[in-house]
Design an enzyme around this catalytic site. Structure first.
Site, PDB file in Angstrom:
ATOM      1  N   ASP A  18      43.021   5.473  97.771  1.00  0.00           N
ATOM      2  CA  ASP A  18      41.653   5.510  97.232  1.00  0.00           C
ATOM      3  C   ASP A  18      41.542   5.174  95.746  1.00  0.00           C
ATOM      4  O   ASP A  18      40.462   5.310  95.173  1.00  0.00           O
ATOM      5  CB  ASP A  18      41.018   6.897  97.459  1.00  0.00           C
ATOM      6  N   HIS A  23      62.658  -5.097  79.958  1.00  0.00           N
ATOM      7  CA  HIS A  23      61.319  -4.744  80.434  1.00  0.00           C
ATOM      8  C   HIS A  23      61.170  -3.227  80.557  1.00  0.00           C
ATOM      9  O   HIS A  23      60.623  -2.727  81.537  1.00  0.00           O
ATOM     10  CB  HIS A  23      61.012  -5.442  81.765  1.00  0.00           C
ATOM     11  N   ASP A  69      56.984  -3.945  71.948  1.00  0.00           N
ATOM     12  CA  ASP A  69      56.471  -5.243  72.420  1.00  0.00           C
ATOM     13  C   ASP A  69      55.112  -4.945  73.020  1.00  0.00           C
ATOM     14  O   ASP A  69      55.020  -4.385  74.119  1.00  0.00           O
ATOM     15  CB  ASP A  69      57.444  -5.833  73.453  1.00  0.00           C
ATOM     16  N   ASP A 101      50.992 -11.610  71.999  1.00  0.00           N
ATOM     17  CA  ASP A 101      52.279 -11.117  72.510  1.00  0.00           C
ATOM     18  C   ASP A 101      53.182 -10.917  71.292  1.00  0.00           C
ATOM     19  O   ASP A 101      53.659 -11.894  70.711  1.00  0.00           O
ATOM     20  CB  ASP A 101      52.852 -12.152  73.494  1.00  0.00           C
ATOM     21  N   HIS A 158      67.901 -13.830  77.169  1.00  0.00           N
ATOM     22  CA  HIS A 158      66.607 -14.394  77.600  1.00  0.00           C
ATOM     23  C   HIS A 158      66.283 -15.651  76.801  1.00  0.00           C
ATOM     24  O   HIS A 158      66.962 -15.987  75.836  1.00  0.00           O
ATOM     25  CB  HIS A 158      65.484 -13.350  77.506  1.00  0.00           C
ATOM     26  N   HIS A 212      57.722 -18.875  75.474  1.00  0.00           N
ATOM     27  CA  HIS A 212      56.918 -19.210  76.651  1.00  0.00           C
ATOM     28  C   HIS A 212      55.530 -19.572  76.151  1.00  0.00           C
ATOM     29  O   HIS A 212      55.140 -19.212  75.037  1.00  0.00           O
ATOM     30  CB  HIS A 212      56.881 -18.050  77.658  1.00  0.00           C
ATOM     31  N   HIS A 259      52.416 -14.934  80.053  1.00  0.00           N
ATOM     32  CA  HIS A 259      53.316 -16.058  80.362  1.00  0.00           C
ATOM     33  C   HIS A 259      52.377 -17.130  80.902  1.00  0.00           C
ATOM     34  O   HIS A 259      52.125 -17.197  82.100  1.00  0.00           O
ATOM     35  CB  HIS A 259      54.388 -15.653  81.373  1.00  0.00           C
ATOM     36  N   GLU A 307      60.527 -15.628  70.059  1.00  0.00           N
ATOM     37  CA  GLU A 307      60.936 -14.234  70.196  1.00  0.00           C
ATOM     38  C   GLU A 307      62.431 -14.045  70.424  1.00  0.00           C
ATOM     39  O   GLU A 307      62.844 -13.558  71.470  1.00  0.00           O
ATOM     40  CB  GLU A 307      60.152 -13.583  71.330  1.00  0.00           C
ATOM     41  N   TYR A 321      70.698  -7.633  71.662  1.00  0.00           N
ATOM     42  CA  TYR A 321      70.767  -6.373  72.399  1.00  0.00           C
ATOM     43  C   TYR A 321      72.231  -6.025  72.621  1.00  0.00           C
ATOM     44  O   TYR A 321      72.916  -6.689  73.390  1.00  0.00           O
ATOM     45  CB  TYR A 321      70.043  -6.522  73.744  1.00  0.00           C
ATOM     46  N   ARG A 327      64.175  -7.189  68.735  1.00  0.00           N
ATOM     47  CA  ARG A 327      63.485  -8.456  69.039  1.00  0.00           C
ATOM     48  C   ARG A 327      62.354  -8.587  68.041  1.00  0.00           C
ATOM     49  O   ARG A 327      61.753  -7.585  67.635  1.00  0.00           O
ATOM     50  CB  ARG A 327      62.951  -8.461  70.478  1.00  0.00           C
ATOM     51  N   GLU A 367      58.913 -11.022  67.609  1.00  0.00           N
ATOM     52  CA  GLU A 367      58.128 -12.009  68.384  1.00  0.00           C
ATOM     53  C   GLU A 367      56.797 -12.289  67.715  1.00  0.00           C
ATOM     54  O   GLU A 367      56.049 -11.372  67.377  1.00  0.00           O
ATOM     55  CB  GLU A 367      57.886 -11.453  69.794  1.00  0.00           C
TER      56      GLU A 367
HETATM   57  N1  GLY Z   1      55.798  -9.283  76.448  1.00  0.00           N
HETATM   58  C1  GLY Z   1      56.325 -10.198  77.375  1.00  0.00           C
HETATM   59  C2  GLY Z   1      57.153 -11.213  76.717  1.00  0.00           C
HETATM   60  O1  GLY Z   1      57.469 -11.086  75.558  1.00  0.00           O
HETATM   61  O2  GLY Z   1      57.463 -12.211  77.291  1.00  0.00           O
HETATM   62 MN    MN Z   2      56.738 -13.021  74.958  1.00  0.00          MN
HETATM   63 MN    MN Z   3      56.429  -9.796  74.224  1.00  0.00          MN
END
Ligand code: GLY
Ligand code: MN
Ligand code: MN
Length: 447
Positions: free
Chosen positions: A38, A245, A262, A273, A352, A356, A363, A386, A390, A408, A410
């Site tokens: 619900d 993540h 982030d 972002d 990574h 993007h 994304h 970014e 790590y 990181r 970004e």
């Molecule tokens: N916050 C998602 C990324 O940095 O791709």
């Molecule tokens: Mn990003």
């Molecule tokens: Mn990000």
């Protein structure tokens, strides 16, 4: 809120592409998603649909018929929920069929219940249909059933659609290049993220919980009129930053550790972002600072590289080289940068990609490859830069003082004719700026 003229222009741009392919366009908004019994997640319109309509109510669809025979101009039909006094008491206000054409500048509006009955007639003689399949099985089934009905009906002068085309070369290609109006929204989103990240730096202290900074970010986003976070906030103290993540955001923040945030605000559904990493207690340790400077240098070098004509992947390559050279300088990696780049010896610390596309989706849509090669940057594209580092808490290949550090940085970067513009400029970033922000001070000329 939304500007009907902007969305009307978007439809016109798409209609020109559709006309060239003798195609109709069929766009659906997102389906409601159940959270648990619900309860539904807060509704967020599908990005193509929002871009084309500026309409944020659920259960709606847009049909664009640019090439219908005997028609002077393209026909745009919005299907939506009609007014319903009883339902509106429970689930909120509706624009309704009568008000929609003038409010949204579409030719015609019809109740959503009629969509599937109408389509076999409306799609007659459309050679192609541009739509996205694969998201909602029931919708796909109804679409195939519509095509079958059209084929049965096909005789004489009636031609059934021969091709279903994906939206990627149409709306996604258009959305990749941001207009001034879209950039205004993105700058607004960036400005709110700037305030939120700065507030988090000011508020941070040992003993707070990650959830308190998470809540502070949300508070800053919403009170400044943002539709909310563009994606789930990451507030990762200490080694949690090594989980890319990490979204639990429920652990205590400890003295002597870093916290990686982030988090990006959304404005008119346009995303920012942003990642910043700062000391919980406001002062970097020697190791934290050394590694931070490596990541910062990589980020600044990669941003400086952004300009029209360079390939998308080269931004990553530039950042990666700077990172690897930095890791070697600090003794985290042993060997020649060239070899470490070739054998991917850096992946333990950087796993990574660096960038993007960014826009209505965090994304964002848009092809990364053209003719088998990485796409060249062009003015109007927005990408993130970014890089990070790590060091796993159990990585015994490095001295213990480096372990569990995750960093990181970004920012969001617009490609301009002359080079680039950092949309998220002004968020404390150098060691000096970050430490000042944590102490509640702002440095003049902070970048
Ligand atoms: N916050 C998602 C990324 O940095 O791709
Ligand atoms: Mn990003
Ligand atoms: Mn990000």
């Amino acid at each position: 809120m939304s500007d009907p003229a902007f969305h009307e222009q978007n439809r016109e741009r798409l209609v020109r592409l559709l006309r060239d392919r003798r195609a109709a366009g069929l766009f659906f908004t997102s389906a409601h998603k159940v959270r648990n019994h619900d309860c539904e997640y807060r509704f967020r319109p599908e990005s193509d649909f929002w871009w084309l309509t500026g309409f944020a109510e659920p259960e709606s669809a847009l049909l664009l018929l640019p090439t219908l025979e005997g028609q002077a101009r393209p026909r745009q039909i919005l299907y939506l929920r009609d007014r319903d006094r009883e339902r509106e008491i429970w689930t909120g206000r509706r624009l309704g069929v009568t008000a929609a054409p003038s409010a949204l500048r579409v030719d015609e509006a019809r109740p959503i219940e009629r969509l599937w009955d109408d389509l076999p007639t409306l799609l007659k003689n459309q050679e192609r249909i541009v739509t996205r399949t694969g998201l909602e099985p029931e919708r796909d089934r109804q679409l195939l059933e519509t095509l079958t009905k059209l084929r049965w009906a096909a005789r004489g002068m009636v031609v059934p659609p021969l091709e279903l085309l994906d939206v990627a070369p149409f709306t996604h290609e258009l959305r990749l290049f941001k207009t001034e109006r879209e950039l205004e929204h993105m700058r607004r989103a960036a400005g709110i993220s700037r305030a939120a990240h700065s507030a988090a730096m000011r508020a941070s202290k040992p003993g707070l919980n990650e959830c308190e900074l998470d809540a502070l970010l949300e508070h800053e986003f919403r009170r400044r009129g943002s539709t909310g976070a563009a994606y789930t906030n990451i507030v990762a103290g200490g080694a949690n930053a090594c989980i890319l993540h990490y979204v639990e955001n429920d652990q205590p923040l400890r003295d002597g550790e870093l916290v990686l945030i982030d988090a990006g605000a959304e404005w008119e559904y346009y995303a920012s972002d942003v990642t910043r990493t700062f000391p919980v207690n406001g002062r970097f340790s020697a190791e934290q600072k050394a590694l931070y400077e490596v990541v910062l240098q990589a980020q600044l070098t990669a941003i400086a590289h952004v300009r029209p004509g360079v390939s998308f992947v080269s931004v990553h390559e530039v950042a990666l080289r700077a990172l690897v050279e930095g890791f070697v300088r600090l003794g985290l990696l042993v060997g020649k940068a060239e070899e470490l780049l070739a054998n991917e010896g850096y992946r333990r610390f950087y796993m990574h990609r660096t960038s993007h596309w960014l826009g209505l989706d965090v994304h964002d849509c848009g092809a990364y490859v053209r003719d088998g090669a990485s796409r060249l940057l062009e003015p109007g594209m927005v990408l993130t830069v970014e890089p990070g580092c790590y060091v796993a808490p159990d990585d015994e290949s490095v001295p213990s003082r480096w372990r569990g550090i995750g960093i990181r940085i970004e920012d969001d970067v617009l490609v301009t004719p002359a080079g680039h513009e950092v949309l998220t400029a002004g968020i404390p970033k150098t060691v000096e700026e970050v430490e000042a922000a944590c102490a509640g001070r702002t440095l003049a000329g902070a970048t």
